[in-house]
Design a protein around this motif. Sequence first.
Motif, PDB file in Angstrom:
ATOM      1  N   PHE A 138      47.350  45.607  36.300  1.00 37.97           N
ATOM      2  CA  PHE A 138      48.762  45.972  36.180  1.00 37.97           C
ATOM      3  C   PHE A 138      49.500  45.634  37.463  1.00 37.97           C
ATOM      4  O   PHE A 138      49.010  45.883  38.551  1.00 37.97           O
ATOM      5  N   ASP A 139      50.674  45.040  37.303  1.00 36.76           N
ATOM      6  CA  ASP A 139      51.594  44.812  38.406  1.00 36.76           C
ATOM      7  C   ASP A 139      52.837  45.618  38.051  1.00 36.76           C
ATOM      8  O   ASP A 139      53.660  45.174  37.246  1.00 36.76           O
ATOM      9  N   GLY A 140      52.925  46.819  38.579  1.00 38.02           N
ATOM     10  CA  GLY A 140      53.981  47.731  38.161  1.00 38.02           C
ATOM     11  C   GLY A 140      53.746  48.125  36.718  1.00 38.02           C
ATOM     12  O   GLY A 140      52.647  48.547  36.359  1.00 38.02           O
ATOM     13  N   ASP A 141      54.748  47.915  35.871  1.00 34.22           N
ATOM     14  CA  ASP A 141      54.626  48.240  34.448  1.00 34.22           C
ATOM     15  C   ASP A 141      54.106  47.067  33.611  1.00 34.22           C
ATOM     16  O   ASP A 141      53.952  47.207  32.404  1.00 34.22           O
ATOM     17  N   THR A 142      53.848  45.934  34.245  1.00 29.96           N
ATOM     18  CA  THR A 142      53.424  44.741  33.515  1.00 29.96           C
ATOM     19  C   THR A 142      51.903  44.653  33.453  1.00 29.96           C
ATOM     20  O   THR A 142      51.238  44.602  34.483  1.00 29.96           O
ATOM     21  N   ALA A 143      51.366  44.627  32.232  1.00 30.69           N
ATOM     22  CA  ALA A 143      49.928  44.399  32.050  1.00 30.69           C
ATOM     23  C   ALA A 143      49.717  42.887  32.059  1.00 30.69           C
ATOM     24  O   ALA A 143      50.383  42.154  31.337  1.00 30.69           O
ATOM     25  N   ASP A 146      49.978  40.535  28.995  1.00 33.62           N
ATOM     26  CA  ASP A 146      49.084  41.066  27.961  1.00 33.62           C
ATOM     27  C   ASP A 146      49.914  41.680  26.840  1.00 33.62           C
ATOM     28  O   ASP A 146      49.818  42.863  26.543  1.00 33.62           O
ATOM     29  N   LYS A 147      50.770  40.822  26.243  1.00 29.27           N
ATOM     30  CA  LYS A 147      51.658  41.324  25.194  1.00 29.27           C
ATOM     31  C   LYS A 147      52.019  40.188  24.244  1.00 29.27           C
ATOM     32  O   LYS A 147      52.578  39.177  24.663  1.00 29.27           O
ATOM     33  N   CYS A 148      51.689  40.362  22.993  1.00 26.78           N
ATOM     34  CA  CYS A 148      52.068  39.394  21.966  1.00 26.78           C
ATOM     35  C   CYS A 148      53.589  39.364  21.864  1.00 26.78           C
ATOM     36  O   CYS A 148      54.236  40.410  21.853  1.00 26.78           O
ATOM     37  N   ARG A 182      50.010  38.124  40.029  1.00 21.66           N
ATOM     38  CA  ARG A 182      51.246  38.906  40.237  1.00 21.66           C
ATOM     39  C   ARG A 182      52.276  38.511  39.200  1.00 21.66           C
ATOM     40  O   ARG A 182      52.273  37.398  38.684  1.00 21.66           O
ATOM     41  N   ASP A 183      53.156  39.458  38.919  1.00 25.32           N
ATOM     42  CA  ASP A 183      54.303  39.196  38.058  1.00 25.32           C
ATOM     43  C   ASP A 183      55.378  38.600  38.942  1.00 25.32           C
ATOM     44  O   ASP A 183      56.011  39.318  39.724  1.00 25.32           O
ATOM     45  N   ASP A 184      55.572  37.301  38.867  1.00 24.94           N
ATOM     46  CA  ASP A 184      56.513  36.632  39.757  1.00 24.94           C
ATOM     47  C   ASP A 184      57.862  36.342  39.107  1.00 24.94           C
ATOM     48  O   ASP A 184      58.615  35.497  39.578  1.00 24.94           O
ATOM     49  N   ARG A 185      58.175  37.080  38.044  1.00 26.82           N
ATOM     50  CA  ARG A 185      59.490  36.870  37.396  1.00 26.82           C
ATOM     51  C   ARG A 185      60.591  37.475  38.220  1.00 26.82           C
ATOM     52  O   ARG A 185      60.444  38.392  38.962  1.00 26.82           O
TER      53      ARG A 185
END
Length: 108
Positions: free
Chosen positions: A26-31, A46-48, A105-108
């Motif tokens: 998890f990176d914050g709330d992002t799986a 990790d989300k369809c 990492r979630d780089d958005r």
Amino acid sequence: MSAPLDGWQAVCRTDELLPGEHAVCFDGDTAILVCNVDGELYALEDKCTHQDFELSAAPLQGAEIECVLHGARFDVRTGQALCAPAYAPVPKFPVRVEDGVIYTRDDR
């Protein structure tokens, strides 16, 4: 595991994620789903994109993963949706290996 890299989330050691396996961090709330495809590492949300169900509930099949909820398939190398009912790609994330530890990492 070694000390974390600034802004990067440790997933696991490289010897804990064998070819054909996947792991979630998890990176914050992002799986984030990290997949080992023949020794190459890929990370995606990790989300369809069809109904927000976790892709990690299914096994990796080569470079594809199929959502167990409605059968949408995705290429984990690109995030592209391969069949209906999903049409939008899954966001991809960078992967880094440092001192035998996999990071993403979630780089958005």
